[in-house]
Design a protein around this motif. Structure first.
Motif, PDB file in Angstrom:
ATOM      1  N   LYS A   1      37.132  32.443  51.820  1.00 58.98           N
ATOM      2  CA  LYS A   1      37.403  32.157  50.709  1.00 58.98           C
ATOM      3  C   LYS A   1      38.241  30.651  50.272  1.00 58.98           C
ATOM      4  O   LYS A   1      38.023  29.991  49.944  1.00 58.98           O
ATOM      5  CB  LYS A   1      36.618  32.429  49.720  1.00 58.98           C
ATOM      6  N   ALA A   2      39.292  30.923  51.125  1.00 58.66           N
ATOM      7  CA  ALA A   2      40.252  29.673  51.329  1.00 58.66           C
ATOM      8  C   ALA A   2      40.089  28.346  50.778  1.00 58.66           C
ATOM      9  O   ALA A   2      39.973  27.881  49.633  1.00 58.66           O
ATOM     10  CB  ALA A   2      41.070  29.840  52.008  1.00 58.66           C
ATOM     11  N   GLU A   3      39.107  27.771  51.517  1.00 64.49           N
ATOM     12  CA  GLU A   3      38.366  26.673  51.286  1.00 64.49           C
ATOM     13  C   GLU A   3      37.901  25.815  50.027  1.00 64.49           C
ATOM     14  O   GLU A   3      38.269  25.474  49.185  1.00 64.49           O
ATOM     15  CB  GLU A   3      37.332  25.889  52.685  1.00 64.49           C
ATOM     16  N   LEU A   4      36.262  27.311  49.855  1.00 68.92           N
ATOM     17  CA  LEU A   4      36.196  27.462  48.391  1.00 68.92           C
ATOM     18  C   LEU A   4      37.121  27.132  47.115  1.00 68.92           C
ATOM     19  O   LEU A   4      37.427  26.610  45.807  1.00 68.92           O
ATOM     20  CB  LEU A   4      35.259  28.579  48.033  1.00 68.92           C
ATOM     21  N   PHE A   5      38.004  27.956  47.483  1.00 72.16           N
ATOM     22  CA  PHE A   5      38.966  27.904  46.524  1.00 72.16           C
ATOM     23  C   PHE A   5      39.409  27.170  46.038  1.00 72.16           C
ATOM     24  O   PHE A   5      39.972  26.522  45.162  1.00 72.16           O
ATOM     25  CB  PHE A   5      39.929  29.640  46.604  1.00 72.16           C
ATOM     26  N   LEU A   6      40.107  26.588  47.047  1.00 72.13           N
ATOM     27  CA  LEU A   6      41.211  25.390  47.002  1.00 72.13           C
ATOM     28  C   LEU A   6      40.190  24.146  46.116  1.00 72.13           C
ATOM     29  O   LEU A   6      40.681  23.437  45.813  1.00 72.13           O
ATOM     30  CB  LEU A   6      41.319  24.685  48.405  1.00 72.13           C
ATOM     31  N   VAL A   7      39.511  23.914  46.699  1.00 75.70           N
ATOM     32  CA  VAL A   7      38.233  22.834  45.757  1.00 75.70           C
ATOM     33  C   VAL A   7      37.855  22.856  45.124  1.00 75.70           C
ATOM     34  O   VAL A   7      37.712  21.688  43.740  1.00 75.70           O
ATOM     35  CB  VAL A   7      36.662  22.835  46.677  1.00 75.70           C
ATOM     36  N   LYS A   8      37.682  24.608  44.485  1.00 79.75           N
ATOM     37  CA  LYS A   8      37.646  24.858  43.096  1.00 79.75           C
ATOM     38  C   LYS A   8      38.436  24.164  42.008  1.00 79.75           C
ATOM     39  O   LYS A   8      39.385  24.052  40.951  1.00 79.75           O
ATOM     40  CB  LYS A   8      37.544  26.481  42.424  1.00 79.75           C
ATOM     41  N   LEU A   9      40.344  24.669  42.848  1.00 76.40           N
ATOM     42  CA  LEU A   9      40.949  24.442  42.436  1.00 76.40           C
ATOM     43  C   LEU A   9      41.482  22.908  41.923  1.00 76.40           C
ATOM     44  O   LEU A   9      42.148  22.035  40.909  1.00 76.40           O
ATOM     45  CB  LEU A   9      42.245  24.957  42.810  1.00 76.40           C
ATOM     46  N   ALA A  10      41.008  22.463  42.756  1.00 72.55           N
ATOM     47  CA  ALA A  10      40.878  20.486  42.790  1.00 72.55           C
ATOM     48  C   ALA A  10      39.926  20.583  41.801  1.00 72.55           C
ATOM     49  O   ALA A  10      40.436  19.312  41.192  1.00 72.55           O
ATOM     50  CB  ALA A  10      41.198  20.628  44.328  1.00 72.55           C
ATOM     51  N   LEU A  11      39.300  20.614  41.045  1.00 68.98           N
ATOM     52  CA  LEU A  11      38.099  19.820  40.143  1.00 68.98           C
ATOM     53  C   LEU A  11      38.863  20.500  39.114  1.00 68.98           C
ATOM     54  O   LEU A  11      38.948  19.646  38.070  1.00 68.98           O
ATOM     55  CB  LEU A  11      36.771  20.358  40.742  1.00 68.98           C
ATOM     56  N   LEU A  12      39.486  21.915  39.141  1.00 66.04           N
ATOM     57  CA  LEU A  12      39.597  22.117  37.884  1.00 66.04           C
ATOM     58  C   LEU A  12      41.204  21.406  36.947  1.00 66.04           C
ATOM     59  O   LEU A  12      41.269  20.534  36.382  1.00 66.04           O
ATOM     60  CB  LEU A  12      40.344  23.745  37.816  1.00 66.04           C
ATOM     61  N   ASN A  13      41.624  21.033  38.436  1.00 65.05           N
ATOM     62  CA  ASN A  13      43.098  20.159  38.222  1.00 65.05           C
ATOM     63  C   ASN A  13      42.639  18.415  37.570  1.00 65.05           C
ATOM     64  O   ASN A  13      43.106  17.844  37.545  1.00 65.05           O
ATOM     65  CB  ASN A  13      43.853  19.785  39.553  1.00 65.05           C
ATOM     66  N   ALA A  14      41.410  17.716  38.687  1.00 64.33           N
ATOM     67  CA  ALA A  14      41.222  17.023  38.008  1.00 64.33           C
ATOM     68  C   ALA A  14      40.326  16.646  36.706  1.00 64.33           C
ATOM     69  O   ALA A  14      41.012  15.804  36.339  1.00 64.33           O
ATOM     70  CB  ALA A  14      39.930  16.326  38.494  1.00 64.33           C
ATOM     71  N   ASN A  15      39.915  17.833  36.575  1.00 66.78           N
ATOM     72  CA  ASN A  15      39.639  18.248  35.081  1.00 66.78           C
ATOM     73  C   ASN A  15      39.930  17.966  34.361  1.00 66.78           C
ATOM     74  O   ASN A  15      40.320  17.794  32.541  1.00 66.78           O
ATOM     75  CB  ASN A  15      38.824  19.061  34.735  1.00 66.78           C
ATOM     76  N   ALA A  16      41.309  18.748  34.366  1.00 62.39           N
ATOM     77  CA  ALA A  16      42.477  18.549  33.145  1.00 62.39           C
ATOM     78  C   ALA A  16      43.768  17.120  33.667  1.00 62.39           C
ATOM     79  O   ALA A  16      44.038  17.293  32.679  1.00 62.39           O
ATOM     80  CB  ALA A  16      43.935  19.888  33.665  1.00 62.39           C
TER      81      ALA A  16
END
Length: 65
Positions: free
Chosen positions: A32-47
């Motif tokens: 799940k590491a790749e999925l976690f990193l994509v979700k984190l990147a999208l959250l940061n992009a939104n921020a």
């Protein structure tokens, strides 16, 4: 008039983020590491709320892999 510089983390702040990120990746596990990193990147992009700056960060992260 120039825009103010964006705030940046100091070394202890970066180390704290690195430690939290490493722990989260370990917690997510290899499946799940790749999925976690994509979700984190999208959250940061939104921020950031700035697609061009997000693209610059993506390109910077790709350097020297």
């Amino acid at each position: 008039m120039t825009a103010p510089a964006a705030p940046a983390l100091d070394i202890p702040g970066l180390e704290a983020v690195y430690d939290a990120l490493a722990t989260a990746i370990d917690t997510a596990g290899p499946d799940k590491a790749e999925l976690f990193l994509v979700k984190l990147a999208l959250l940061n992009a939104n921020a950031l709320a700035d697609p061009a700056l997000t693209q610059q960060h993506i390109q910077a992260a790709l350097q020297n892999l």
